[in-house]
Structure formats: structure tokens, C-alpha cells
Design a protein around this motif. Sequence first.
Motif, PDB file in Angstrom:
ATOM      1  N   TYR A  41       0.763  -1.062  -0.082  1.00  0.00           N
ATOM      2  CA  TYR A  41       0.059   0.022  -0.047  1.00  0.00           C
ATOM      3  C   TYR A  41       0.819   1.262  -0.113  1.00  0.00           C
ATOM      4  N   GLN A  42       1.859   1.357   0.979  1.00  0.00           N
ATOM      5  CA  GLN A  42       2.623   2.668   0.874  1.00  0.00           C
ATOM      6  C   GLN A  42       3.350   2.609  -0.691  1.00  0.00           C
ATOM      7  N   GLU A  71      -6.808   1.046   2.918  1.00  0.00           N
ATOM      8  CA  GLU A  71      -5.935  -0.029   3.614  1.00  0.00           C
ATOM      9  C   GLU A  71      -4.938   0.371   4.570  1.00  0.00           C
ATOM     10  N   VAL A  72      -4.712   1.649   4.634  1.00  0.00           N
ATOM     11  CA  VAL A  72      -3.804   2.192   5.668  1.00  0.00           C
ATOM     12  C   VAL A  72      -4.263   2.894   6.563  1.00  0.00           C
ATOM     13  N   LYS A  73      -5.815   2.939   6.345  1.00  0.00           N
ATOM     14  CA  LYS A  73      -6.649   3.677   7.454  1.00  0.00           C
ATOM     15  C   LYS A  73      -6.484   5.068   7.440  1.00  0.00           C
ATOM     16  N   GLN A  74      -6.119   5.687   6.272  1.00  0.00           N
ATOM     17  CA  GLN A  74      -6.247   7.131   6.052  1.00  0.00           C
ATOM     18  C   GLN A  74      -7.461   7.557   5.447  1.00  0.00           C
TER      19      GLN A  74
END
Length: 183
Positions: A41-42, A71-74
Motif C-alpha cells: 500500500y505505501q 487500507e492504511v486507514k487514512q
Amino acid sequence: MFMLTMADNSRIEDLKRRVQSDPASIAFAALAEEYRRAGQYQEAIATCKAGLERHPAYLSAHVTLGRALIEVKQFDEARQELEYVLKLAPENLAAIRGLAEIHDRRGQLREVEHSNAALEAVRRDLAAHAIVASHSEPAQAAHAAAVAVTSSPVIPAAIETAGAAAAMGPALSSSNGPALRPS
């Protein structure tokens, strides 16, 4: 975390080479989507942000960025990306689904139901457009669309388009069907 298959890794490597050899290429969006699918994801986020600096109007990259941010909860940043897409393309199913997923992950049931209703309305609208486009006679298209999807809150525009074509008659027709097609 996801396991990369050799095919996934090969595709990612091929796309990386393409983007490195032509930084102005829109291949960055495909690379970012492959990263996202692989659970990286990053990397997907960084690739989208870099590519969107050159191609800020590339909507599919905004969708990929939004989905990776989820997916990274942002969630706030993801919502901004997806709402941007929907301003320009209100029928974008991936963006609608992404917003529904944000609401679901935040436990916002009412918003999930609203997003699902919007998604269903878009699906009906697309079905009506397909029905209208599949008929060679405008009057038949208007009737078929009205019968098939009368419950859709967004269908009147498709029926109106087909009805206008029927009212204008043969002037809009060609041997391949009506010249006036829903967009």
C-alpha cells in the motif's frame, strides 16, 4: 500481508521499468494498482502521488490512491480522493464502493446504506443506457428502457434521451441505429 506470485512480481518489475524509462507515462497508474493488489500500500500511495503530480486529472489513479489509503486507514484523505473522482465522474463504481467501504470501516451504517443505494442506482442507469443503445429504433429503445428499469431514481434521463430520439424520428437514425446515443 499478501504473497507475490512470480507473475505479479514480473508485472510489477515490467511496469517499474516502463515508468523509469518514461516518467511522463501514465503507466504509473497500472504500477500503483499492481502494488495495491499485492498489498504494498505505501508503494501504491507513493507511486500514485508522484504520477498525479504530472497527470492530476487521471481519475483511475485517484481511485487507486483512495483505495490504497483506505487500507492504511487514512480514511479522510481516501474520502477526499474518491469524492474528487465522483465530482467528475458520478457513475464511477469503484469510487462509490470505496466510499461505502470507508463508511463501513468507520461503522457509519446510514452512509453505507446511502452509498449502496447510489451504487444500485448507477447500475440501473447503466443497464438502461445499454438497453437504449441496443435498439435500432428510438421508440423501441424508450419503451424497453421504461419497462426494464422504471424503479430507478436516475433513469428518467435515459428515458428522456430515448424519447427525444423517438420524437425526432428518422433524422437521427442511420443504418447502424440511432445517431443520438446516451453518453
